[in-house]
Scaffold this active site. Sequence first.
Site, PDB file in Angstrom:
ATOM      1  N   HIS A  55       0.610  -1.251   0.042  1.00 43.40           N
ATOM      2  CA  HIS A  55      -0.009   0.556  -0.667  1.00 43.40           C
ATOM      3  C   HIS A  55       1.270   0.865   0.130  1.00 43.40           C
ATOM      4  O   HIS A  55       2.290   0.645   0.318  1.00 43.40           O
ATOM      5  CB  HIS A  55      -0.661  -0.115   0.955  1.00 43.40           C
ATOM      6  N   HIS A  57       1.153   4.020   1.238  1.00 45.81           N
ATOM      7  CA  HIS A  57       2.012   4.461   3.053  1.00 45.81           C
ATOM      8  C   HIS A  57       3.539   4.805   2.799  1.00 45.81           C
ATOM      9  O   HIS A  57       4.236   3.756   2.186  1.00 45.81           O
ATOM     10  CB  HIS A  57       1.517   4.441   4.370  1.00 45.81           C
ATOM     11  N   ASP A  59       5.885   4.548   5.450  1.00 43.96           N
ATOM     12  CA  ASP A  59       6.411   3.748   6.266  1.00 43.96           C
ATOM     13  C   ASP A  59       6.595   1.875   5.503  1.00 43.96           C
ATOM     14  O   ASP A  59       7.046   1.707   5.785  1.00 43.96           O
ATOM     15  CB  ASP A  59       6.290   3.679   7.464  1.00 43.96           C
ATOM     16  N   HIS A  60       6.482   2.389   3.786  1.00 47.71           N
ATOM     17  CA  HIS A  60       5.705   1.120   3.118  1.00 47.71           C
ATOM     18  C   HIS A  60       7.135   0.902   2.028  1.00 47.71           C
ATOM     19  O   HIS A  60       7.059   0.048   1.198  1.00 47.71           O
ATOM     20  CB  HIS A  60       4.346   0.724   2.734  1.00 47.71           C
ATOM     21  N   ASP A 130      -0.677  -3.729   6.294  1.00 50.40           N
ATOM     22  CA  ASP A 130      -0.880  -2.973   7.357  1.00 50.40           C
ATOM     23  C   ASP A 130      -2.690  -3.576   7.648  1.00 50.40           C
ATOM     24  O   ASP A 130      -3.377  -2.564   8.512  1.00 50.40           O
ATOM     25  CB  ASP A 130      -0.760  -1.551   7.896  1.00 50.40           C
ATOM     26  N   HIS A 168       3.799  -4.605  10.704  1.00 52.95           N
ATOM     27  CA  HIS A 168       4.787  -3.957  12.130  1.00 52.95           C
ATOM     28  C   HIS A 168       4.590  -4.824  13.248  1.00 52.95           C
ATOM     29  O   HIS A 168       3.749  -5.670  12.934  1.00 52.95           O
ATOM     30  CB  HIS A 168       3.476  -2.283  12.487  1.00 52.95           C
TER      31      HIS A 168
HETATM   32 FE    FE Z   1       2.989   0.812   8.039  1.00 53.29          FE
HETATM   33 ZN    ZN Z   2       0.005   1.642   6.454  1.00 52.38          ZN
END
Ligand code: FE
Ligand code: ZN
Length: 256
Positions: A55, A57, A59-60, A130, A168
Amino acid sequence: MSAFEVVPLRAFTDNYIWTIRDAGCAAVADPGDARPVLDYLKREKLRLVAILNTHHHADHVGGNSELLKHCKVPVFGPHDPRITEVTHRLADGERMTLPHFGLEFEVMEIPGHTRTHIAFHGAGMLFCGDTLFAVGCGRLFEGTPQQMHDSLTKLIRVPDATRVYCGHEYTLSNIRFAKAVDPNNRALRQVETRARQLRDQDQPTLPSTMAQEKATNPFLRCREPDVIAAASKYAGKPLTDPVSVLAAIREWKNNF
Ligand code: FE
Ligand code: ZN
């Protein structure tokens, strides 16, 4: 198909960049940061062969462009223009073969956390970003409780032994919440004991398995009487359908 292993690379405070590797090559899932990947490739003398994105985001996907400067590799991801680096956009039910490794994955569209979130399922593994966490699920940033419920229902159809690689390390805090929702769940106590041991040794609690998630994850257990009762108590009214149970416990978790 070559023998491979899956290694977690840590990023930020609690992200994992899952790395499929053999003696010479590696593919990474959700590289939010290029640094840990580049360090690992150098130290282990590996060549990057592919990037998977679940996805959009940061942080990915934040490490995509830096990694691509070092090595031109295919990037497999969802139909979402917000991830500009994706070279192979994949829809629900499509299959892809991981370069070099020859591993086949089926793509599952699992909206809820984001509108265009996907999972990669194959070779006994599920990379689910996530959407599904060990003993929890993602926040509903762009989706509805109905979408999250449908996505989780889709995910639990994978075989029980499937290893679940989430984005995570949230397991211990998820367990703390799950105990409030599902206080008599014995499997949850066992998972807690093991997760504590692992975290005390600074080890990841992941991957989980789908069997473990079915037994312990309150968001997959919205038809269980104890979960329904706890959700109804939180909502202050009797809840009967699993989507309203999920909506209630997701909101409860946000405030927990
Ligand atoms: Fe994340
Ligand atoms: Zn995410």
